[in-house]
Design a protein around this motif. Structure first.
Motif, PDB file in Angstrom:
ATOM      1  N   ALA A 107      72.611  27.287   6.272  1.00  0.00           N
ATOM      2  CA  ALA A 107      71.201  27.214   5.860  1.00  0.00           C
ATOM      3  C   ALA A 107      70.591  28.619   5.768  1.00  0.00           C
ATOM      4  O   ALA A 107      69.876  28.928   4.812  1.00  0.00           O
ATOM      5  CB  ALA A 107      70.411  26.363   6.851  1.00  0.00           C
ATOM      6  N   LEU A 108      70.898  29.476   6.741  1.00  0.00           N
ATOM      7  CA  LEU A 108      70.315  30.825   6.736  1.00  0.00           C
ATOM      8  C   LEU A 108      70.907  31.679   5.609  1.00  0.00           C
ATOM      9  O   LEU A 108      70.185  32.388   4.906  1.00  0.00           O
ATOM     10  CB  LEU A 108      70.528  31.518   8.090  1.00  0.00           C
ATOM     11  CG  LEU A 108      69.927  30.822   9.325  1.00  0.00           C
ATOM     12  CD1 LEU A 108      70.016  31.731  10.547  1.00  0.00           C
ATOM     13  CD2 LEU A 108      68.472  30.423   9.092  1.00  0.00           C
ATOM     14  N   ALA A 109      72.230  31.575   5.434  1.00  0.00           N
ATOM     15  CA  ALA A 109      72.890  32.404   4.417  1.00  0.00           C
ATOM     16  C   ALA A 109      72.488  31.994   3.001  1.00  0.00           C
ATOM     17  O   ALA A 109      72.619  32.779   2.065  1.00  0.00           O
ATOM     18  CB  ALA A 109      74.407  32.319   4.587  1.00  0.00           C
ATOM     19  N   ALA A 110      71.975  30.764   2.849  1.00  0.00           N
ATOM     20  CA  ALA A 110      71.571  30.302   1.507  1.00  0.00           C
ATOM     21  C   ALA A 110      70.307  31.007   1.025  1.00  0.00           C
ATOM     22  O   ALA A 110      70.102  31.132  -0.181  1.00  0.00           O
ATOM     23  CB  ALA A 110      71.364  28.786   1.524  1.00  0.00           C
ATOM     24  N   VAL A 111      69.460  31.450   1.965  1.00  0.00           N
ATOM     25  CA  VAL A 111      68.178  32.040   1.530  1.00  0.00           C
ATOM     26  C   VAL A 111      67.967  33.484   1.993  1.00  0.00           C
ATOM     27  O   VAL A 111      66.987  34.110   1.620  1.00  0.00           O
ATOM     28  CB  VAL A 111      66.969  31.176   2.002  1.00  0.00           C
ATOM     29  CG1 VAL A 111      66.930  29.867   1.254  1.00  0.00           C
ATOM     30  CG2 VAL A 111      66.991  30.965   3.498  1.00  0.00           C
ATOM     31  N   LEU A 112      68.883  33.996   2.832  1.00  0.00           N
ATOM     32  CA  LEU A 112      68.731  35.371   3.347  1.00  0.00           C
ATOM     33  C   LEU A 112      69.990  36.170   2.999  1.00  0.00           C
ATOM     34  O   LEU A 112      71.055  35.567   2.813  1.00  0.00           O
ATOM     35  CB  LEU A 112      68.564  35.333   4.878  1.00  0.00           C
ATOM     36  CG  LEU A 112      67.343  34.573   5.419  1.00  0.00           C
ATOM     37  CD1 LEU A 112      67.464  34.391   6.933  1.00  0.00           C
ATOM     38  CD2 LEU A 112      66.052  35.316   5.069  1.00  0.00           C
ATOM     39  N   PRO A 113      69.887  37.509   2.963  1.00  0.00           N
ATOM     40  CA  PRO A 113      71.095  38.306   2.707  1.00  0.00           C
ATOM     41  C   PRO A 113      72.101  38.056   3.840  1.00  0.00           C
ATOM     42  O   PRO A 113      71.807  38.381   5.004  1.00  0.00           O
ATOM     43  CB  PRO A 113      70.579  39.746   2.741  1.00  0.00           C
ATOM     44  CG  PRO A 113      69.090  39.643   2.611  1.00  0.00           C
ATOM     45  CD  PRO A 113      68.682  38.322   3.151  1.00  0.00           C
ATOM     46  N   PRO A 114      73.280  37.496   3.563  1.00  0.00           N
ATOM     47  CA  PRO A 114      74.182  37.060   4.645  1.00  0.00           C
ATOM     48  C   PRO A 114      74.653  38.186   5.554  1.00  0.00           C
ATOM     49  O   PRO A 114      74.943  37.947   6.724  1.00  0.00           O
ATOM     50  CB  PRO A 114      75.357  36.406   3.904  1.00  0.00           C
ATOM     51  CG  PRO A 114      75.198  36.768   2.477  1.00  0.00           C
ATOM     52  CD  PRO A 114      73.794  37.173   2.232  1.00  0.00           C
ATOM     53  N   GLU A 115      74.695  39.423   5.035  1.00  0.00           N
ATOM     54  CA  GLU A 115      75.154  40.523   5.911  1.00  0.00           C
ATOM     55  C   GLU A 115      74.169  40.788   7.041  1.00  0.00           C
ATOM     56  O   GLU A 115      74.514  41.371   8.064  1.00  0.00           O
ATOM     57  CB  GLU A 115      75.423  41.804   5.095  1.00  0.00           C
ATOM     58  CG  GLU A 115      74.230  42.443   4.420  1.00  0.00           C
ATOM     59  CD  GLU A 115      73.813  41.793   3.097  1.00  0.00           C
ATOM     60  OE1 GLU A 115      74.360  40.714   2.755  1.00  0.00           O
ATOM     61  OE2 GLU A 115      72.925  42.347   2.423  1.00  0.00           O
ATOM     62  N   ARG A 116      72.913  40.321   6.889  1.00  0.00           N
ATOM     63  CA  ARG A 116      71.909  40.579   7.933  1.00  0.00           C
ATOM     64  C   ARG A 116      71.671  39.362   8.827  1.00  0.00           C
ATOM     65  O   ARG A 116      70.785  39.364   9.677  1.00  0.00           O
ATOM     66  CB  ARG A 116      70.613  41.060   7.290  1.00  0.00           C
ATOM     67  CG  ARG A 116      70.808  42.475   6.760  1.00  0.00           C
ATOM     68  CD  ARG A 116      69.518  43.121   6.411  1.00  0.00           C
ATOM     69  NE  ARG A 116      69.056  42.709   5.114  1.00  0.00           N
ATOM     70  CZ  ARG A 116      67.801  42.329   4.861  1.00  0.00           C
ATOM     71  NH1 ARG A 116      66.911  42.284   5.827  1.00  0.00           N
ATOM     72  NH2 ARG A 116      67.462  41.998   3.650  1.00  0.00           N
TER      73      ARG A 116
END
Ligand SMILES: NC(=O)C1=CN([C@@H]2O[C@H](COP(=O)(O)OP(=O)(O)OC[C@H]3O[C@@H](n4cnc5c(N)ncnc54)[C@H](O)[C@@H]3O)[C@@H](O)[C@H]2O)C=CC1
Ligand SMILES: O=C(O)C(=O)Cc1ccc(O)cc1
Length: 302
Positions: A107-116
């Motif tokens: 869910a987080l990686a879908a809307v935020l830059p996954p490296e952060r």
């Protein structure tokens, strides 16, 4: 060196308020901002001066953060991440405290830059909820499991791990799917069993005119504590960790059927063997200093 200097906590309930209190105690120079969707919780947070600033939106809470920690129920993580995504500073790291990790990481990686994004789970809590239930020492001597994504920046992971160590936790790294299988058996299934047994006893209690409450002692009392845990939080955990919980539940049902058969056929050896094995497990946990009741008492009274 401080892992972070401006921390934003989204969701100011039991865990969010404990994070805030622990930051105040163990990282006193950190500037703390908080937000909660509930106006009543924001009001309480202001009254008890939980954080330096209480923001009225998730987006406003993160504008100058270098660490954002999402402390909302697992089912609300996606919506909160979407709300704050546009205001997130370019160098900020986003973490969370959710009780299951695969669904939250996705869910987080879908809307935020996954490296952060660096998901985490402090394995510490109580059956209470809300901003006044938290306490600074909640994480001391407890595990915090960090479950990085394949894309998570390695320095960001190290900083989140250092943050949790500063709050007193012992940190372990794990793959999100492995975390979810381990926690399904050690935490999620026990909660499901407690919810079931207290409900069953209550149904029987209606018949026997509250003898269940009158004579509740020992084991049943312990189950009622767990079964008093927050219904929204646990609804979300079971919906999000469906596969792992169903797998562990299947195994549990098979073992329960074996004990049922042993009782039916008077197989005392089978019962004795099982109970002796589990007693040894409990004793080894206590020997390792992981007796929660004793540890919790110590934490709250020092
Ligand atoms: N309760 C426990 O023992 C533990 C809980 N966790 C995890 O911590 C997280 C929070 O749980 P608790 O603090 O126990 O719950 P809580 O119910 O005490 O607090 C959750 C807070 O989130 C707020 N919230 C809900 N949706 C929101 C949204 N969209 N935006 C902003 N705020 C929102 C609620 O108003 C509430 O104040 C959950 O993901 C849970 O799985 C992790 C370890 C232990
Ligand atoms: O109160 C108890 O006994 C708990 O088990 C608390 C707890 C609940 C959920 C978690 O993800 C971690 C710890």
């Amino acid at each position: 060196m401080l892992p972070f200097s401006r921390v934003s906590v989204i969701g100011l309930g039991l865990i969010g308020s404990s994070v805030a209190r622990a930051v105040r105690q163990y990282l006193p120079t950190v500037r703390l901002t908080g937000h909660d969707a509930s106006a009543a919780v924001r009001e309480t947070a202001r009254r008890i001066e939980l954080v330096d600033d209480v923001a009225d939106s998730a987006a406003a809470a993160v504008t100058d953060a270098d660490l954002v920690i999402l402390c909302v129920p697992v089912g609300a993580m996606a919506a909160v991440a979407a709300e704050l995504a546009d205001e997130l500073p370019a160098d900020a790291i986003v973490s969370d405290v959710g009780s299951c990790k695969t669904a939250v990481a996705q869910a987080l990686a879908a809307v935020l830059p996954p490296e952060r994004v660096v998901p985490a789970h402090p394995v510490a809590g109580t059956e209470q909820s809300g901003p006044e239930a938290g306490f600074a020492s909640l994480f001391r001597g407890r595990w915090c499991i960090v479950t990085p994504l394949a894309e998570s920046d390695s320095l960001a992971v190290a900083r989140v791990e250092e943050f949790w160590r500063r709050l007193g936790a012992d940190v372990e790294r794990m793959a999100p799917d492995h975390h979810d299988r381990v926690l399904a058996v050690t935490s999620h299934l026990p909660h499901l069993i407690a919810y079931t047994i207290v409900g069953t006893a209550d149904d029987l209690g209606q018949v026997t005119e509250s003898e269940v409450i009158k004579f509740s002692a020992g084991g049943f009392r312990d189950f009622t504590r767990i079964a008093a845990s927050d219904p929204v939080m646990w609804r979300d955990v079971f919906l999000a960790n469906k596969e792992a919980v169903l797998e562990m539940l299947q195994r549990f049902s098979e073992d329960l059927s074996q004990l049922q058969r042993a009782i039916r056929w008077g197989d005392g050896d089978a019962l004795y063997d099982r109970f002796a094995r589990t007693r040894a497990i409990r004793r080894s946990i206590v020997d390792q200093g992981q007796d929660d009741a004793a540890a919790d008492f110590g934490r709250r009274h020092d």
